[in-house]
Design a protein around this motif. Structure first.
Motif, PDB file in Angstrom:
ATOM      1  N   GLY A   1       5.527 -45.793  -4.491  1.00  0.00           N
ATOM      2  CA  GLY A   1       6.949 -45.898  -4.094  1.00  0.00           C
ATOM      3  C   GLY A   1       7.017 -44.999  -3.028  1.00  0.00           C
ATOM      4  O   GLY A   1       6.375 -44.104  -2.789  1.00  0.00           O
ATOM      5  N   ASP A   2       8.447 -45.022  -2.463  1.00  0.00           N
ATOM      6  CA  ASP A   2       8.716 -44.248  -0.987  1.00  0.00           C
ATOM      7  C   ASP A   2       8.593 -42.792  -1.428  1.00  0.00           C
ATOM      8  O   ASP A   2       8.373 -41.845  -0.782  1.00  0.00           O
ATOM      9  CB  ASP A   2      10.061 -44.357  -0.507  1.00  0.00           C
ATOM     10  N   GLU A   3       8.838 -42.459  -2.955  1.00  0.00           N
ATOM     11  CA  GLU A   3       8.818 -40.996  -3.114  1.00  0.00           C
ATOM     12  C   GLU A   3       7.731 -40.464  -3.753  1.00  0.00           C
ATOM     13  O   GLU A   3       7.688 -39.421  -4.317  1.00  0.00           O
ATOM     14  CB  GLU A   3      10.158 -40.779  -4.282  1.00  0.00           C
TER      15      GLU A   3
ATOM     16  N   MET B   1       1.267 -40.429   1.594  1.00  0.00           N
ATOM     17  CA  MET B   1       2.396 -41.109   1.249  1.00  0.00           C
ATOM     18  C   MET B   1       2.999 -41.784   2.258  1.00  0.00           C
ATOM     19  O   MET B   1       2.632 -41.702   3.498  1.00  0.00           O
ATOM     20  CB  MET B   1       3.374 -39.931   0.790  1.00  0.00           C
ATOM     21  N   SER B   2       3.899 -42.546   2.030  1.00  0.00           N
ATOM     22  CA  SER B   2       4.651 -43.520   2.921  1.00  0.00           C
ATOM     23  C   SER B   2       5.638 -42.758   3.482  1.00  0.00           C
ATOM     24  O   SER B   2       6.338 -42.055   3.101  1.00  0.00           O
ATOM     25  CB  SER B   2       5.167 -44.833   2.142  1.00  0.00           C
ATOM     26  N   LEU B   3       5.926 -42.949   4.977  1.00  0.00           N
ATOM     27  CA  LEU B   3       7.022 -42.380   5.849  1.00  0.00           C
ATOM     28  C   LEU B   3       7.770 -43.344   6.406  1.00  0.00           C
ATOM     29  O   LEU B   3       7.440 -44.194   6.749  1.00  0.00           O
ATOM     30  CB  LEU B   3       6.305 -41.263   6.723  1.00  0.00           C
ATOM     31  N   ASP B   4       9.199 -42.986   6.460  1.00  0.00           N
ATOM     32  CA  ASP B   4      10.030 -43.782   7.186  1.00  0.00           C
ATOM     33  C   ASP B   4      10.210 -43.344   8.617  1.00  0.00           C
ATOM     34  O   ASP B   4      10.632 -44.074   9.619  1.00  0.00           O
ATOM     35  CB  ASP B   4      11.386 -44.023   6.566  1.00  0.00           C
TER      36      ASP B   4
ATOM     37  N   HIS C   1       1.413 -47.388   9.144  1.00  0.00           N
ATOM     38  CA  HIS C   1       1.267 -47.702   7.714  1.00  0.00           C
ATOM     39  C   HIS C   1       0.373 -49.036   7.706  1.00  0.00           C
ATOM     40  O   HIS C   1       0.545 -50.093   8.486  1.00  0.00           O
ATOM     41  CB  HIS C   1       2.536 -48.162   6.997  1.00  0.00           C
TER      42      HIS C   1
ATOM     43  N   ASN D   1       2.734 -52.368   6.423  1.00  0.00           N
ATOM     44  CA  ASN D   1       4.189 -52.696   7.134  1.00  0.00           C
ATOM     45  C   ASN D   1       4.104 -51.643   8.363  1.00  0.00           C
ATOM     46  O   ASN D   1       4.199 -50.469   8.426  1.00  0.00           O
ATOM     47  CB  ASN D   1       5.138 -51.815   6.048  1.00  0.00           C
TER      48      ASN D   1
ATOM     49  N   LYS E   1       6.664 -49.097   9.090  1.00  0.00           N
ATOM     50  CA  LYS E   1       6.460 -47.598   8.432  1.00  0.00           C
ATOM     51  C   LYS E   1       5.269 -47.099   9.138  1.00  0.00           C
ATOM     52  O   LYS E   1       4.511 -47.580   9.641  1.00  0.00           O
ATOM     53  CB  LYS E   1       6.421 -48.072   6.884  1.00  0.00           C
TER      54      LYS E   1
ATOM     55  N   MET F   1       2.520 -43.582   7.592  1.00  0.00           N
ATOM     56  CA  MET F   1       1.812 -42.762   6.562  1.00  0.00           C
ATOM     57  C   MET F   1       1.445 -41.425   6.870  1.00  0.00           C
ATOM     58  O   MET F   1       1.055 -41.203   8.185  1.00  0.00           O
ATOM     59  CB  MET F   1       0.723 -43.647   5.836  1.00  0.00           C
TER      60      MET F   1
END
Length: 424
Positions: free
Chosen positions: A282-284, A298-301, A314, A317, A320, A322
């Motif tokens: 998950g994003d958090e 972690m994933s980053l926007d 990413h 995606n 996105k 990472m």
């Protein structure tokens, strides 16, 4: 298929992602007779902080792991697609003879008898452990307009182990070999190339760990290419999305191993990118990987400016990013202490770890077997006893001895974990 520092591992899954068959090749155990001097899956160079691997060894590992899968009962004719991951930042330098051979492989011979040293302009492929390119990093950063500009374009400052600095070093010190290089692969795209029987493109996610890819525009940065070496765009080819289907499996594998001609080869990517993809976080959430090098990801926007970390595209995606923090002295350090203090047994190692209390009575240690990334320090050990502070510790570092194996192991693990937490 997973191509890491210690081993090559292949797993056959069914449509429900259940494991049908698996096999592995451990480089130190299975390759040491032919590749003398290998240790921890790598070779040590003649100069300080130089590490490399023979790409021919990787090719032989593919031969071996496929044969072992057959012995396990694998039926390759049912395989619908092949994907894989590999250690990041390593590079392979193909010459024209190697590419021609790859495209017309003889099904009656092993891969490694055909894709041998003569296929490569550089027979000692630099890998992620190599940190001998400080000079090249400084030159590249200066040429693109400074460290801040490098981070803005590629998501990372110029790192010694990254591909750009390694290419520049070969360009400067092995000019003839560089001129004879027709294509440069990452380890991931090199492995995919074998299954395609042709040169596979570099994917966005693994490619963004090279200091060459513009992670905002999803293409090579001409400014970074020019700072690295001559005619580099042609040698790299155009990058592709990490979820790309590259084509059907090559005829060599159809004829020799009875793969289905419609079996698709998807883009292979880096091990950290693959780990983030597989965890489906998950994003958090943060992921902490205890690997050859320990990583936090972690994933980053958005694109933060991380001087001491990395921002990559990413893997699943393209919209996105990472984030990645890498600690070089991870599993290799733990493995060294497992051998020295725990009779080379992870079970004993774990028993020693849990038999000492949290806080370890005030004993702590941080060990660097080789040049570290976070923090940027050389090889060595730091040890603290309950009565130490930093100042008097520096005066008598070599004299500190821990009283038990339990304390030694606990000090190692707690020191590593506190170090990771501090940077995260």
């Amino acid at each position: 298929m997973s191509f890491l520092l210690f081993q090559l591992k292949a797993v056959q899954l069914n449509a429900k992602l259940e494991i049908l068959h698996q096999a592995e090749v451990k480089f130190d155990e299975d390759m040491h007779e032919e590749f003398e001097g290998i240790s921890g899956g790598v070779f040590t160079g003649a100069n300080k902080n130089e590490y490399y691997v023979s790409p021919r060894m990787w090719v032989k590992a593919v031969d071996t792991v496929l044969d072992r899968l057959i012995l396990e009962g694998a039926n390759f004719s049912t395989v619908a697609s092949i994907g894989g991951s590999a250690q990041q930042h390593g590079s392979v330098f193909w010459n024209q003879h190697g590419i021609d051979t790859l495209r017309k492989l003889d099904v009656d011979q092993f891969l490694h008898n055909q894709i041998n040293d003569s296929a490569f302009a550089v027979t000692k492929s630099p890998i992620w452990m190599d940190s001998s390119t400080t000079k090249q990093c400084q030159e590249i950063e200066e040429a693109v307009g400074g460290r801040e500009e490098m981070v803005k374009i590629t998501g990372s400052k110029a790192y010694e182990r990254f591909t750009a600095a390694q290419i520049r070093k070969i360009f400067q010190q092995q000019r003839e070999a560089y001129n004879n290089t027709v294509r440069i692969s990452l380890v991931s795209s090199f492995l995919a190339s074998l299954f395609l029987n042709d040169i596979a493109p570099i994917d966005f996610s693994d490619g963004s760990g090279m200091n060459l890819l513009d992670i905002n525009k999803h293409c090579w940065s001409q400014k970074c290419l020019d700072a690295c070496s001559d005619d580099l765009r042609e040698k790299l080819g155009e990058p592709v999305s990490t979820n790309s289907v590259l084509g059907c499996i090559g005829n060599f594998f159809i004829q020799r191993y009875t793969f289905n001609p419609n079996c698709r080869v998807v883009a292979f990517t880096g091990d950290n990118c693959s780990a983030l993809s597989g965890l489906n976080l998950g994003d958090e959430c943060l992921a902490f990987s205890l690997g050859t090098s320990d990583t936090i990801m972690m994933s980053l926007d958005h694109h933060p400016s991380l001087e001491h970390g990395h921002v990559l595209i990413h893997p699943t995606n393209d919209e996105k990013l990472m984030g990645l923090l890498c600690f070089k002295n991870g599993a290799l350090v733990r493995d060294t202490f497992k051998k020295a203090e725990a009779n080379n047994s992870w079970e004993i190692f774990s028993e020693l770890l849990v038999s000492a209390p949290r806080g370890n009575h005030g004993y702590m240690a941080i060990h660097y077997l080789s040049q570290e990334i976070l923090p940027n320090v050389g090889a060595g050990s730091l040890r603290w006893t309950p009565n130490d502070n930093y100042e008097n510790h520096k005066q008598r570092e070599e004299l500190i001895q821990f009283p038990t194996q339990q304390i030694e192991i606990r000090a190692l693990v707690e020191g590593q974990m506190l170090n990771r937490k501090a940077f995260a």
